[in-house]
Design an enzyme around this catalytic site. Sequence first.
Site, PDB file in Angstrom:
ATOM      1  CB  SER A 142      -0.947  -0.022   1.200  1.00  0.00           C
ATOM      2  OG  SER A 142      -1.774   1.118   1.200  1.00  0.00           O
ATOM      3  CE1 TYR A 156       0.656   5.290  -5.746  1.00  0.00           C
ATOM      4  CE2 TYR A 156       0.423   6.640  -3.773  1.00  0.00           C
ATOM      5  CZ  TYR A 156       1.084   5.647  -4.471  1.00  0.00           C
ATOM      6  OH  TYR A 156       2.155   5.002  -3.903  1.00  0.00           O
ATOM      7  CE  LYS A 160      -0.102   2.125  -4.008  1.00  0.00           C
ATOM      8  NZ  LYS A 160       0.478   0.774  -4.241  1.00  0.00           N
ATOM      9  CB  THR A 191      11.270   3.579  -6.130  1.00  0.00           C
ATOM     10  OG1 THR A 191      10.042   4.334  -6.135  1.00  0.00           O
ATOM     11  CG2 THR A 191      11.468   2.934  -4.767  1.00  0.00           C
TER      12      THR A 191
END
Length: 251
Positions: A142, A156, A160, A191
């Site tokens: 999540s 988004y 989540k 990331t």
Amino acid sequence: MAQFMSKVALVTGGASGIGRATVLAFAQHGAKVVVADMDEAGGNETVALARAANTDALFVRTDVSQAAQVQALIAAAVEQFGRIDFALNNAGIAGNQALLADYPEESWDRVIDINLKGVWLCMKYELQQMLKQGGGVIVNTSSTAGQSGSRGVAAYVASKHGVVGLTKAAALEYARKNIRVNAILPGTIHTPLIDTFTGGDDRIMQQFVEAEPIGRLGRPEEAANAVIWLCSDGASFVTGATLAVDGGRLA
């Protein structure tokens, strides 16, 4: 170190970021690994890195929003390795940035399809296999956005939050079937997904850093470590939990 010897781990979104770090962590702990992603080059690179850590590894190109492709992924994993002991359902996208009233419907659908429906489909077929073999552990990725709001990324955030709900529902449904289901809530982990959010803007990146009480971004390996623990015997009494890996952000 080899606490997962003879075990098999499946990771979606394994071509980069948290997914790749988790694949390599499983490999270092002795597990065979199945890497799923739409990014063939990145996925095959992850497999090569896992094999360099002396474990068997398989890449399966998978769009997690497509039921037939998820079924094929599970079938390929079982055909190659015989079982699936651990699964990290990690594939996800950031989606567009726009205020809710201006958010494009096609972008909403794509985010929900991948981030929420994709997790549901993966769990659906993982659970079927785990029931056949007598147990397993599922971890869903999540986000801190699964427990708090954020401007400009309503799809988004909704996806989540949905992953947290799916996790809790499944944990209760399968608690007496030797299947544990938990979720990690990563904060800002450095990331490629974060690079998508920032668009290469150093000022936005600095805002992400400043939002972390610990004063830095997280590393993919730190999220991977949480997944490894949740899959380990050390977490044998943990199911339906949401584990924040966020440098104190939710606090």
